[in-house]
Each structure stands twice: as C-alpha cells, then as structure tokens.
Write an enzyme that holds these catalytic residues in place. Structure first.
Site, PDB file in Angstrom:
ATOM      1  N   ASP A  81     -22.265  24.938 -39.401  1.00 54.76           N
ATOM      2  CA  ASP A  81     -20.860  24.628 -39.137  1.00 54.76           C
ATOM      3  C   ASP A  81     -20.706  23.113 -39.073  1.00 54.76           C
ATOM      4  OD1 ASP A  81     -18.149  25.826 -37.874  1.00 54.76           O
ATOM      5  OD2 ASP A  81     -18.707  24.002 -36.811  1.00 54.76           O
ATOM      6  N   ASN A  89      -9.860  15.620 -39.980  1.00 56.41           N
ATOM      7  CA  ASN A  89      -8.613  15.852 -40.726  1.00 56.41           C
ATOM      8  C   ASN A  89      -7.410  15.261 -40.011  1.00 56.41           C
ATOM      9  OD1 ASN A  89      -9.505  17.206 -43.059  1.00 56.41           O
ATOM     10  ND2 ASN A  89      -9.618  19.165 -41.994  1.00 56.41           N
ATOM     11  N   HIS A  94      -6.931  14.489 -44.773  1.00 53.44           N
ATOM     12  CA  HIS A  94      -7.688  15.567 -45.426  1.00 53.44           C
ATOM     13  C   HIS A  94      -8.622  15.057 -46.523  1.00 53.44           C
ATOM     14  CE1 HIS A  94      -5.927  19.141 -43.502  1.00 53.44           C
ATOM     15  NE2 HIS A  94      -4.853  18.386 -43.354  1.00 53.44           N
ATOM     16  N   ASP A  98     -12.339  16.294 -46.769  1.00 51.33           N
ATOM     17  CA  ASP A  98     -13.026  16.785 -47.976  1.00 51.33           C
ATOM     18  C   ASP A  98     -14.345  16.050 -48.184  1.00 51.33           C
ATOM     19  OD1 ASP A  98     -11.023  18.575 -48.484  1.00 51.33           O
ATOM     20  OD2 ASP A  98     -10.078  17.400 -50.077  1.00 51.33           O
ATOM     21  N   ASP A 124     -15.145  25.092 -42.897  1.00 50.99           N
ATOM     22  CA  ASP A 124     -16.229  24.233 -42.410  1.00 50.99           C
ATOM     23  C   ASP A 124     -17.528  25.015 -42.218  1.00 50.99           C
ATOM     24  OD1 ASP A 124     -15.457  25.769 -40.289  1.00 50.99           O
ATOM     25  OD2 ASP A 124     -15.137  24.118 -38.883  1.00 50.99           O
TER      26      ASP A 124
END
Length: 208
Positions: A81, A89, A94, A98, A124
C-alpha cells in the site's frame, strides 16, 4: 489455338490475382492476430504503471499456479500500500500523486525482478507474487524493499516535498493448482493492516 491461348492467359492472370489476394489475406490475418493480442495485453495492463491490472494479475497467477513445474514450490504473496497517497494528492496535486504511484510500481518491480508477477489492483494498492528458489526470509525481504525504496528516493525523488514509501504484508505459501488467489490476497492484506498499525504506533510514540 487463339481461343486456347487466351483462355490460358486468363487462367494465369486469375491465378496471379488469387496468389496476390491470398498473400494480402494472410497479411491481414496476421495483423488482426497481432491487434487482438495487443488488445488482450492492454485489457490486462494498468495504463499508468504498466503492471498487471486486477484481471491480468489473477489470470497470470492462475496460469503459473496451474503449471506442474511450480507444484509444491515456495512462494510469497505481497500486498503493498502506497503510504499517504491522499495527502500527496490533496497537498501537491494528482500529477504528483501519479508520480508517487508510478514510483511505487518501479520500486516493487526492482525489488522483485521482472520475472515475478506485479499488479496494481487499486488506486494505491499493489500486489506481488514471487516464486522463490531459496528459503523464505521475510525480515530480509522487508529490508531489501526498504533499501530499494531509500535508493529510489535519493536518485529520483530527492526534489519532491514528500517521501515515497509503501507498507507491505508478506504471506508465504506453497504453490498448488487448487489454491484460491483471493484467499492468498486476504492473508497478505491482514498482514499489511498489522504492519500499518505497527507503523502508526511507532509514529505515535515518537511524538509522545
């Protein structure tokens, strides 16, 4: 004779046209096959990271588990994770999120090698199935992932206002065609939750 000659020439012309048509048809069939294979691969692949998506991961792992040469072999299921993706974010956008997701995928691929099955099954969430030649040493494996993560942050994310890091749950198992992949993932997910809980308690104690 003239009629026979004309007929023969016509037959030759038709045969040449037929050969050209067959050649074009063969080429078209090859292109269709290649396009179908490309579409199949794209349907099994995560667009951002290039890892398997959920469907691709399940299909590839089922194929490996069904292979007789893997029967009885030792393996591990890793549930990983990406830490703090929501914070990245929210605070940095974002695009940075990414970058962090892609970085986590690269870290896992580098940690386990290209021959292992690496998938992204959620925003994630990543999973890895690795088939091992040696005895399973989970602490050493965790240390290896940590070392690869530190090296990646130094080389490729030193200018970032955040640290890229993952929490992992590692579940060892013995390969069998009858194994349920979902059950393996559940065991690894439980160990991941315990790892995140342990990390939270450490961070909390650091501030007490």
């Amino acid at each position: 004779m003239t009629v026979q000659l004309c007929a023969a020439l016509k037959i030759i012309t038709l045969m040449k046209q037929q050969a050209v048509t067959q050649k074009q048809l063969k080429k078209s069939l090859i292109e269709i096959k290649e396009n179908n294979e490309l579409l199949r691969d794209l349907s099994r692949q995560d667009a951002l990271t290039g890892c398997y998506n959920r469907r691709g991961f399940f299909e590839e792992l089922r194929k490996r588990l069904s292979n007789d040469k893997n029967e009885g072999e030792k393996a591990i299921m890793v549930f990983a994770d990406l830490d703090c993706l929501k914070t990245i974010n929210d605070k940095f956008g974002h695009e940075e999120g990414d970058f962090a997701i892609l970085s986590a995928a690269k870290i896992l691929k580098h940690s386990f090698g290209n021959s292992e099955i690496v998938g992204r099954i959620g925003g994630d969430e990543f999973v890895v199935c690795a088939f091992l030649d040696n005895a399973i040493d989970i602490p050493s494996m965790r240390n290896h992932i940590e070392a690869v993560t530190r090296e990646y942050n130094i080389k490729y994310a030193a200018d970032k206002p955040y640290i890229i890091h993952t929490s992992v749950g590692v579940y060892p198992f013995v390969c069998s065609a009858t194994l349920e992949i979902g059950e393996l993932l559940s065991h690894a997910d439980i160990l991941l939750y315990e790892e995140k809980k342990r990390k939270r308690s450490i961070l909390k104690s650091d501030y007490e």
